[in-house]
Design an enzyme around this catalytic site. Structure first.
Site, mmCIF file in Angstrom:
data_model
loop_
_atom_site.group_PDB
_atom_site.id
_atom_site.type_symbol
_atom_site.label_atom_id
_atom_site.label_comp_id
_atom_site.label_asym_id
_atom_site.label_seq_id
_atom_site.Cartn_x
_atom_site.Cartn_y
_atom_site.Cartn_z
ATOM 1 C CD1 TRP A 151 -4.765 -41.597 -32.096
ATOM 2 C CD2 TRP A 151 -6.997 -41.606 -32.195
ATOM 3 N NE1 TRP A 151 -5.211 -42.481 -31.155
ATOM 4 C CE2 TRP A 151 -6.591 -42.519 -31.201
ATOM 5 C CE3 TRP A 151 -8.373 -41.453 -32.435
ATOM 6 C CZ2 TRP A 151 -7.487 -43.264 -30.450
ATOM 7 C CZ3 TRP A 151 -9.268 -42.194 -31.687
ATOM 8 C CH2 TRP A 151 -8.823 -43.076 -30.718
ATOM 9 C CG ASN A 152 -9.948 -37.447 -30.311
ATOM 10 O OD1 ASN A 152 -8.840 -36.937 -30.323
ATOM 11 N ND2 ASN A 152 -10.779 -37.284 -29.314
ATOM 12 C CE LYS A 175 4.333 -37.134 -31.719
ATOM 13 N NZ LYS A 175 3.285 -37.626 -32.634
ATOM 14 N N GLY A 228 -4.546 -36.007 -25.028
ATOM 15 C CA GLY A 228 -4.345 -37.423 -25.320
ATOM 16 C C GLY A 228 -4.611 -38.256 -24.085
ATOM 17 C CD GLU A 250 -9.168 -32.672 -23.361
ATOM 18 O OE1 GLU A 250 -9.427 -33.674 -22.646
ATOM 19 O OE2 GLU A 250 -9.418 -32.604 -24.559
ATOM 20 C CG LEU A 251 -4.671 -35.648 -19.248
ATOM 21 C CD1 LEU A 251 -4.054 -35.999 -17.927
ATOM 22 C CD2 LEU A 251 -3.681 -35.837 -20.394
ATOM 23 C CB CYS A 284 -11.612 -36.491 -24.182
ATOM 24 S SG CYS A 284 -11.994 -34.940 -24.983
ATOM 25 C CD GLU A 385 -10.483 -41.710 -22.278
ATOM 26 O OE1 GLU A 385 -9.251 -41.725 -22.242
ATOM 27 O OE2 GLU A 385 -11.162 -40.700 -22.552
HETATM 28 P P1 NAD Z 1 -1.399 -40.923 -26.700
HETATM 29 O O1 NAD Z 1 -1.512 -40.203 -25.424
HETATM 30 O O2 NAD Z 1 -0.519 -42.107 -26.766
HETATM 31 O O3 NAD Z 1 -0.893 -39.923 -27.849
HETATM 32 C C1 NAD Z 1 -1.297 -38.577 -27.950
HETATM 33 C C2 NAD Z 1 -0.147 -37.807 -28.549
HETATM 34 O O4 NAD Z 1 0.983 -37.876 -27.694
HETATM 35 C C3 NAD Z 1 0.326 -38.359 -29.896
HETATM 36 O O5 NAD Z 1 0.676 -37.280 -30.741
HETATM 37 C C4 NAD Z 1 1.537 -39.168 -29.507
HETATM 38 O O6 NAD Z 1 2.466 -39.372 -30.543
HETATM 39 C C5 NAD Z 1 2.128 -38.315 -28.425
HETATM 40 N N1 NAD Z 1 3.032 -39.023 -27.516
HETATM 41 C C6 NAD Z 1 3.052 -40.352 -27.219
HETATM 42 N N2 NAD Z 1 4.042 -40.609 -26.330
HETATM 43 C C7 NAD Z 1 4.648 -39.426 -26.073
HETATM 44 C C8 NAD Z 1 5.726 -39.038 -25.232
HETATM 45 N N3 NAD Z 1 6.384 -39.909 -24.489
HETATM 46 N N4 NAD Z 1 6.063 -37.736 -25.200
HETATM 47 C C9 NAD Z 1 5.406 -36.822 -25.919
HETATM 48 N N5 NAD Z 1 4.398 -37.140 -26.743
HETATM 49 C C10 NAD Z 1 4.012 -38.421 -26.816
HETATM 50 O O7 NAD Z 1 -2.821 -41.246 -27.157
HETATM 51 P P2 NAD Z 1 -3.317 -42.033 -28.447
HETATM 52 O O8 NAD Z 1 -2.383 -43.135 -28.867
HETATM 53 O O9 NAD Z 1 -3.634 -41.012 -29.443
HETATM 54 O O10 NAD Z 1 -4.590 -42.715 -27.849
HETATM 55 C C11 NAD Z 1 -4.483 -43.607 -26.752
HETATM 56 C C12 NAD Z 1 -5.593 -43.392 -25.786
HETATM 57 O O11 NAD Z 1 -5.655 -42.007 -25.434
HETATM 58 C C13 NAD Z 1 -6.953 -43.689 -26.304
HETATM 59 O O12 NAD Z 1 -7.271 -45.027 -26.148
HETATM 60 C C14 NAD Z 1 -7.815 -42.806 -25.476
HETATM 61 O O13 NAD Z 1 -8.169 -43.434 -24.281
HETATM 62 C C15 NAD Z 1 -6.966 -41.627 -25.171
HETATM 63 N N6 NAD Z 1 -7.241 -40.457 -26.020
HETATM 64 C C16 NAD Z 1 -7.732 -39.366 -25.437
HETATM 65 C C17 NAD Z 1 -8.025 -38.256 -26.193
HETATM 66 C C18 NAD Z 1 -8.607 -37.029 -25.602
HETATM 67 O O14 NAD Z 1 -9.138 -36.211 -26.334
HETATM 68 N N7 NAD Z 1 -8.500 -36.814 -24.312
HETATM 69 C C19 NAD Z 1 -7.806 -38.270 -27.548
HETATM 70 C C20 NAD Z 1 -7.255 -39.398 -28.137
HETATM 71 C C21 NAD Z 1 -6.964 -40.471 -27.343
#
Ligand code: NAD
Length: 492
Positions: A151-152, A175, A228, A250-251, A284, A385
């Site tokens: 979402w960022n 997605k 994510g 990219e975590l 991130c 994080e």
């Molecule tokens: P998340 O990893 O839960 O979600 C990222 C994406 O993955 C979303 O589109 C989500 O719907 C999808 N997803 C969730 N579960 C899945 C699964 N089992 N299989 C496939 N796709 C799936 O992250 P978030 O809820 O957006 O944020 C949670 C944490 O992630 C934050 O607190 C932060 O620490 C981190 N984050 C990192 C970045 C980055 O740029 N590295 C960006 C946003 C968030």
């Protein structure tokens, strides 16, 4: 409220579930749009559309130069729509309009760069050690790519994946995050305008378990590219491994931003603030661990607090706002919980430490810029994080100790080094275990420069020439130009 449908095979498509979910505006804490709640049936439709577009019709018939031209035209359309798309992003993720607009204005460059690269992806002729054969390689697209975004910075992080995937000739199913789907759905409407054939790019919105998971598992998906959390990334990696799918991840990060006593302190403090309070720390590459050499520690903290205190919080659409809300309610609660964790572990709170209740913040999910000193690197606040405006200040005495602290974390995404000693800049850049090192700057990115993680921060590279290799596979072709057929039981 605006209603957004799925985008499958070039058309807006209502979800199989006939259900929609709310997307909230983090500044008002109220819903502003309804997003289609996709499921495994929609995923299957979208993947099949992408697969069909990959194997037959206009897309595989196109030359790489024609694909590149489409990417160029897409860049032009994005430039024309930058303001509108940026406003949608702000409504969804609460980041500053000034930042999102700047991102959107820069975004066409990804499509131009990879558009230019599309017809330069070439194999090679191998000067074989065997007579009577001609051997060459081809770079072929992997097939259907699943793009999963957070979402960022929805459209920018999408571009890092989509532009090289399309340049390589892949087709995709996107997605987006359930918290920020609207801008992706608005963006893909531009694809038809510039001539992308239907099915090349599809979007299925919804939740991780209902859309993300079936997408990763779909047998026709050959590659998953994800940005994510490391928790979801690990899960995807395991799922993908079962089917031998290609993966790039990219975590997160816990990036050290390191200030030496010989640094230009004013610039370093500016870089420290930009590292953690820009985007309310929701990046991130947030420089969430500020490592400061003993001799300048107090002076740095004093200047840092003064700058952070003066930050204007409020409506992200206002030009003067510097710190906006946290994008999602769960994330807002997570950030606040980390403040409690840091206090319980003995860190010293010197700024913020609570939800922002300033009148300009209204009912939005704001957290005050927060600074902890006396942080030990083993504390959870220094190891995990947070993804919010929470800075841990950690002291060090010399270069050796700075390196030891910087690398003593399971992540390795970014790092900043502030010094006027060129030798030290090189030494530090070499020894820090992270995919990016910034010297006397922070949070700079370009479509030309590879970006990605060491250690738990991920697998693979985005941006630059490296990224396109994530979407191709090499085929080796052998032509017999006159070699004798020989003994069939002996390798040729
Ligand atoms: P998340 O990893 O839960 O979600 C990222 C994406 O993955 C979303 O589109 C989500 O719907 C999808 N997803 C969730 N579960 C899945 C699964 N089992 N299989 C496939 N796709 C799936 O992250 P978030 O809820 O957006 O944020 C949670 C944490 O992630 C934050 O607190 C932060 O620490 C981190 N984050 C990192 C970045 C980055 O740029 N590295 C960006 C946003 C968030």
């Amino acid at each position: 409220m605006e209603r957004y449908n799925l985008f499958i095979d070039g058309r807006q498509t209502p979800p199989n579930s006939d259900r929609w979910f709310d997307s909230d505006n983090p500044f008002t804490a109220e819903p502003w749009a309804e997003i289609a709640r996709g499921d495994a049936v929609d995923v299957d439709r979208a993947v099949r559309a992408a697969h069909q577009a990959f194997i037959q019709g206009a897309w595989p018939a196109m030359s790489a130069s024609q694909r590149g031209l489409l990417l160029h035209r897409l860049g032009d359309r994005i430039a024309a729509e930058a303001a509108r798309l940026a406003a949608i992003e702000v409504r969804d993720n609460g980041k500053l309009y000034s930042e999102m607009h700047a991102q959107l204005q820069y975004l066409p460059q990804w499509y131009y760069y990879y558009g230019g690269l599309a017809d330069k992806l070439q194999g090679s002729v191998i000067p074989l050690d065997k007579k009577g054969y001609f051997n060459y390689t081809r770079q072929e697209p992997l097939g259907v790519v699943a793009i999963i975004t957070p979402w960022n910075s929805p459209l920018m992080l999408l571009a890092w994946k989509l532009a090289p995937a399309l340049a390589a000739g892949c087709t995709v199913v996107i997605k987006p995050s359930e918290f920020t789907s609207a801008s992706t759905l608005a963006f893909v409407e531009l694809l038809g305008d510039v001539g992308f054939p239907p099915g090349v790019v599809n979007v299925v919105t919804g939740f991780g378990a209902e859309v993300g998971s079936p997408l990763v598992e779909h047998p026709l998906v050959r590659k998953i590219t994800f940005t994510g959390s490391d928790t979801t990334g690990r899960h995807i990696n395991v799922q993908a491994a079962r089917e031998f799918k290609h993966v790039s991840l990219e975590l997160g990060g816990k990036s050290p931003n390191i200030i030496f006593e010989d640094a230009d302190i004013a610039s370093a403090v500016n870089g420290a603030v930009s590292g953690i309070f820009a985007a309310s720390g929701q990046t991130c590459i947030a420089g969430s661990r500020l490592l400061v050499q003993d001799s300048v520690h107090d002076a740095v903290v004093e200047k840092l607090l003064a700058l952070a205190r003066s930050a204007t919080m409020g409506d992200p659409m206002e030009a003067g706002t510097q710190v906006g809300p946290i994008t999602t309610r769960p994330q807002y609660e997570k950030v606040l919980s980390y403040i409690d964790i840091a206090l319980a572990d003995g860190a010293r709170l010197v700024l913020g430490g609570a939800a922002a209740t300033r009148p300009a913040c209204g009912k939005g999910w704001f957290v005050e810029p927060t600074v902890f000193t006396d942080v030990h690197n083993s504390m959870r606040i220094a190891q995990e994080e947070v993804f919010g405006p929470v800075l841990s200040v950690i002291r060090f005495k010399d270069e050796e100790e700075a390196i030891a602290i910087a690398n003593d974390v399971r992540f390795g995404l970014g790092a900043g080094v502030w010094t006027s000693d060129i030798g030290r800049a090189f030494r530090m850049s070499e020894r820090i275990q992270s995919g990016t090192v910034w010297v006397n700057t922070y949070r700079a990115v370009s479509y030309m420069s590879p970006f990605g993680g060491y250690k738990d921060s991920g697998i693979g590279r985005e941006n630059g020439l490296d990224a396109v290799n994530e979407y191709v596979q090499t085929k080796s072709v052998w032509i017999n130009t006159g070699a004798a057929s020989g003994n069939p039981f002996v390798i040729r």
